[in-house]
Design a protein around this motif. Structure first.
Motif, mmCIF file in Angstrom:
data_model
loop_
_atom_site.group_PDB
_atom_site.id
_atom_site.type_symbol
_atom_site.label_atom_id
_atom_site.label_comp_id
_atom_site.label_asym_id
_atom_site.label_seq_id
_atom_site.Cartn_x
_atom_site.Cartn_y
_atom_site.Cartn_z
ATOM 1 N N ALA A 168 -66.890 -5.045 -10.173
ATOM 2 C CA ALA A 168 -66.914 -6.123 -10.654
ATOM 3 C C ALA A 168 -66.466 -6.626 -8.328
ATOM 4 C CB ALA A 168 -65.316 -5.729 -10.093
ATOM 5 N N HIS A 169 -67.724 -5.765 -7.843
ATOM 6 C CA HIS A 169 -67.753 -5.648 -5.840
ATOM 7 C C HIS A 169 -68.460 -6.511 -5.783
ATOM 8 C CE1 HIS A 169 -63.553 -3.980 -5.175
ATOM 9 N NE2 HIS A 169 -64.281 -3.068 -6.021
ATOM 10 N N GLN A 170 -69.073 -7.372 -5.257
ATOM 11 C CA GLN A 170 -70.313 -7.685 -4.764
ATOM 12 C C GLN A 170 -71.182 -6.976 -3.747
ATOM 13 O OE1 GLN A 170 -69.215 -11.666 -3.896
ATOM 14 N NE2 GLN A 170 -69.850 -12.960 -5.900
ATOM 15 N N TYR A 171 -71.825 -5.769 -3.427
ATOM 16 C CA TYR A 171 -72.718 -4.927 -2.197
ATOM 17 C C TYR A 171 -73.811 -4.799 -2.562
ATOM 18 C CZ TYR A 171 -72.236 -1.569 -6.556
ATOM 19 O OH TYR A 171 -72.428 -0.980 -7.016
ATOM 20 N N VAL A 194 -49.113 -17.934 3.432
ATOM 21 C CA VAL A 194 -51.230 -17.569 3.659
ATOM 22 C C VAL A 194 -51.323 -16.434 1.352
ATOM 23 C CG1 VAL A 194 -52.143 -15.593 4.760
ATOM 24 C CG2 VAL A 194 -50.689 -16.597 5.787
ATOM 25 N N VAL A 195 -52.316 -16.830 1.704
ATOM 26 C CA VAL A 195 -52.303 -16.249 0.201
ATOM 27 C C VAL A 195 -53.772 -16.093 0.370
ATOM 28 C CG1 VAL A 195 -53.728 -18.303 -0.561
ATOM 29 C CG2 VAL A 195 -53.202 -16.922 -2.340
ATOM 30 N N TYR A 196 -54.481 -14.032 -0.146
ATOM 31 C CA TYR A 196 -55.606 -13.193 0.068
ATOM 32 C C TYR A 196 -55.735 -13.053 -1.054
ATOM 33 C CZ TYR A 196 -58.894 -10.567 1.009
ATOM 34 O OH TYR A 196 -60.256 -9.744 1.135
ATOM 35 N N ILE A 197 -56.404 -13.696 -2.532
ATOM 36 C CA ILE A 197 -56.857 -13.218 -3.597
ATOM 37 C C ILE A 197 -55.291 -12.950 -4.367
ATOM 38 C CG2 ILE A 197 -57.429 -11.667 -5.063
ATOM 39 C CD1 ILE A 197 -59.754 -11.228 -3.090
ATOM 40 N N ASP A 198 -54.843 -12.152 -4.110
ATOM 41 C CA ASP A 198 -53.745 -11.764 -4.893
ATOM 42 C C ASP A 198 -52.070 -11.237 -4.401
ATOM 43 O OD1 ASP A 198 -54.577 -9.554 -4.660
ATOM 44 O OD2 ASP A 198 -53.832 -8.459 -6.475
ATOM 45 N N ASP A 199 -52.902 -11.537 -2.882
ATOM 46 C CA ASP A 199 -51.270 -11.659 -2.183
ATOM 47 C C ASP A 199 -51.153 -12.412 -1.745
ATOM 48 O OD1 ASP A 199 -51.735 -8.885 -2.631
ATOM 49 O OD2 ASP A 199 -53.122 -7.800 -1.084
ATOM 50 N N ILE A 200 -49.791 -13.015 -1.536
ATOM 51 C CA ILE A 200 -48.630 -14.428 -1.368
ATOM 52 C C ILE A 200 -47.915 -13.958 0.068
ATOM 53 C CG2 ILE A 200 -47.572 -16.558 -1.272
ATOM 54 C CD1 ILE A 200 -48.615 -15.904 -4.768
ATOM 55 N N LEU A 201 -48.360 -14.122 1.106
ATOM 56 C CA LEU A 201 -47.452 -13.653 2.536
ATOM 57 C C LEU A 201 -46.528 -15.385 2.844
ATOM 58 C CD1 LEU A 201 -48.830 -11.085 2.170
ATOM 59 C CD2 LEU A 201 -48.798 -11.621 4.328
ATOM 60 N N ARG A 244 -59.811 2.492 -2.205
ATOM 61 C CA ARG A 244 -58.891 2.577 -0.397
ATOM 62 C C ARG A 244 -59.150 1.954 0.402
ATOM 63 N NH1 ARG A 244 -56.739 7.183 2.424
ATOM 64 N NH2 ARG A 244 -55.700 6.268 3.689
ATOM 65 N N PHE A 245 -60.564 1.227 0.147
ATOM 66 C CA PHE A 245 -59.944 -0.821 0.954
ATOM 67 C C PHE A 245 -60.869 -1.413 0.357
ATOM 68 C CE2 PHE A 245 -62.303 2.630 4.281
ATOM 69 C CZ PHE A 245 -60.859 3.110 4.640
ATOM 70 N N HIS A 246 -59.432 -1.617 -0.802
ATOM 71 C CA HIS A 246 -59.917 -2.322 -1.689
ATOM 72 C C HIS A 246 -59.373 -4.071 -1.483
ATOM 73 C CE1 HIS A 246 -59.323 -4.589 -5.262
ATOM 74 N NE2 HIS A 246 -57.919 -5.563 -5.280
ATOM 75 N N GLN A 247 -58.156 -4.257 0.038
ATOM 76 C CA GLN A 247 -58.352 -5.255 0.158
ATOM 77 C C GLN A 247 -59.274 -5.737 1.564
ATOM 78 O OE1 GLN A 247 -53.900 -4.619 2.563
ATOM 79 N NE2 GLN A 247 -53.602 -5.787 0.866
ATOM 80 N N TYR A 248 -59.615 -4.874 2.064
ATOM 81 C CA TYR A 248 -61.109 -5.562 3.053
ATOM 82 C C TYR A 248 -62.346 -5.859 2.209
ATOM 83 C CZ TYR A 248 -58.322 -3.212 6.317
ATOM 84 O OH TYR A 248 -57.552 -1.921 7.040
ATOM 85 N N LEU A 249 -62.780 -5.112 0.572
ATOM 86 C CA LEU A 249 -63.627 -5.367 0.770
ATOM 87 C C LEU A 249 -63.860 -6.800 -0.696
ATOM 88 C CD1 LEU A 249 -64.721 -2.042 -0.322
ATOM 89 C CD2 LEU A 249 -65.680 -3.757 1.205
ATOM 90 N N PHE A 250 -62.776 -6.742 -1.987
ATOM 91 C CA PHE A 250 -62.532 -7.016 -2.766
ATOM 92 C C PHE A 250 -62.924 -8.478 -2.230
ATOM 93 C CE2 PHE A 250 -60.830 -8.367 -6.775
ATOM 94 C CZ PHE A 250 -61.746 -8.526 -8.236
#
Length: 472
Positions: A273-276, A24-31, A227-233
């Motif tokens: 750096a975020h889309q909002y 599982v890969v989510y941007i810069d996290d790999i599980l 704080r919610f970087h993983q959700y928002l990025f």
């Protein structure tokens, strides 16, 4: 990675690199998972080989190997399946009991915000509603404490909380009070209802308490986004605030205002750096984040910026001099009070120039700043003018230097008066500009005007040349 389009491109690149692998890969996290230790290690080796082939480097300090459980995107994953993470509701669990009617009103507003998900809400709130009666004295009883615990349990139950879903619209709501900041990240459900995914709050540090209300509200936004970087990025989200000036500073319709305080400019760059889409919501309709800011988690604090403090100490007049003079200046004491507690709707007599700049003023270490310029108290203004005047640079040069460092009402006129009254500046000033050449009037008839001059020597003689202006 500073552009808003980078997360999507990074995600695409990682999916191409790890295509065909059971990860599982989510941007810069790999599980990487496995049914057994051997299976896990084989998959991990395959991932590392792929990354090495494509020249991707990993930070060993951030890698966690052979874990029995892991927290990821609001879930705790272990051999038994998915479980909700305690971090999502930590701000609610750690919220202290209200100490006054205002905090109780905020708490009731928050739970009312999610009333449609909570059965028998009116009976839960009976003890808390009694505290709002003006006739009775505020007393936090055991019955109130039991109702408060029940409220917290309700807000953290699956009746209210929603699981994170990357396909649903995300909303981040933030708010700041005099002593805390809070934020709620929510999903907009298909029927239009908002259901919270996670809560977060913290108290302000001692230096942060002295921030202007504008900066406190901006700090709440930055805190929520981090704080919610993983959700928002990498996702587009709606950012909701009850402070209207931030729509201009953090909005996407204009460039970052050049006069905004340097701290706000840095935060605006961070958010870019975020889309909002940033939206304004009245405080009355913003009760969920408002309650968290008034009942913050007191366990967590972060240090404040020191950049402006260092800048102050580099000036010829020290920060302590300006700070002491500001405290003694009756006019600036009012400005400090309004910056920290909010400005009135209309200007107080004598503060009109400060009122026009109210969204651009900030307080740092007891000194008022307008953008990057230090606001100079009346008792120190003459000293500052003398420093600017050192070397007799002239009006234009003095104004240019002043606009980089200092400001006070009427500073341009004060500089002009000082230079005009200085004998040395008058001696060094440039000569007046020469009068422009005026064309001669065309003569009406011959020999009305003639031009003459001597020429020579020519063939041993000097000649008197006469030319008629009309006939040439």
């Amino acid at each position: 990675m500073g552009l808003a389009s980078a997360p999507a491109q990074f995600q695409e690149a990682m999916e191409k690199i790890l295509q065909g692998l059971d990860v599982v890969v989510y941007i810069d996290d790999i599980l990487v998972s496995g049914t057994s230790l051997e299976d896990h290690d084989n998959r991990l080796n395959a991932v590392l080989e792929h990354l090495s082939d494509y020249g991707v480097h990993l930070n060993r300090k951030k890698c966690e190997i052979r874990l029995n459980k892991i927290a990821f995107l609001g879930y705790v994953i272990d051999e038994n399946g998915l479980h909700p993470s305690n971090e999502k509701v930590e701000a609610i669990h750690n919220a202290p009991a209200p100490t006054n009617a205002t905090e109780v009103r905020s708490l009731i507003g928050m739970i009312t915000y999610y009333a449609k998900f909570i059965p028998n809400l009116s009976s839960i709130l009976v003890p808390l509603n009694r505290l709002l009666c003006k006739e009775s004295e505020f007393h936090w009883s055991e019955e109130c404490n039991a109702a408060f615990d029940r409220v917290k349990k309700t807000l953290t139950s699956d009746r209210v909380l929603a699981h994170f879903d990357p396909k649903k619209q995300l909303v981040l709501q933030t708010d700041a009070s005099k002593y805390g900041i809070g934020c709620v990240i929510s999903h907009v459900m298909p029927n239009g209802d908002e259901r919270p995914v996670a809560y977060a709050s913290r108290t302000l540090s001692k230096p942060e308490i002295n921030y202007s209300q504008l900066e406190k509200e901006a700090l709440a936004i930055v805190f929520g986004v981090k704080r919610f970087h993983q959700y928002l990025f990498g996702h587009h989200f709606v950012l909701v605030t009850d402070h209207k000036p931030l729509l201009t500073i953090f909005g996407d319709k204009k460039d970052i205002p050049s006069i905004a305080a340097s701290r706000l400019q840095r935060w605006a760059v961070l958010l870019s750096a975020h889309q909002y889409t940033i939206k304004f919501r009245r405080t009355e309709d913003h009760s969920n984040a408002d309650a968290l800011s008034r009942l913050p988690d007191r366990a967590k604090n972060i240090s404040c910026d020191k950049i402006l403090e260092v800048r102050l100490e580099m000036l010829p007049i020290t920060a302590e001099t300006i700070r002491t003079a500001t405290r003694k200046d009756a006019e600036l004491r009012k400005v400090v009070h309004y910056c920290q507690n909010g400005w009135p709707e209309t200007s107080e007599p004598g503060l009109e120039q400060y009122f026009r700049k109210k969204n651009e003023l900030c307080i740092e270490q007891g000194v008022i700043f307008w953008g990057l310029r230090v606001v100079i108290p009346r008792s120190v203004q003459r000293m500052v003018l003398e420093l600017l005047h050192d070397g007799h640079p002239g009006i234009v040069a003095m104004k240019s230097i002043a606009r980089l460092h200092v400001w006070f009402p009427g500073i341009d006129s004060a500089i002009e008066d000082l230079v005009r009254s200085c004998e040395g500046c008058q001696l060094q000033r440039n000569l007046p500009a020469q009068a422009p050449v005026q064309p001669l009037v065309w003569p009406e008839q011959p020999w009305t005007r003639i031009q003459m001059d001597y020429m020579g020597p020519f063939h041993g003689y000097f000649w008197l040349i006469i030319v008629d202006a009309t006939s040439k």
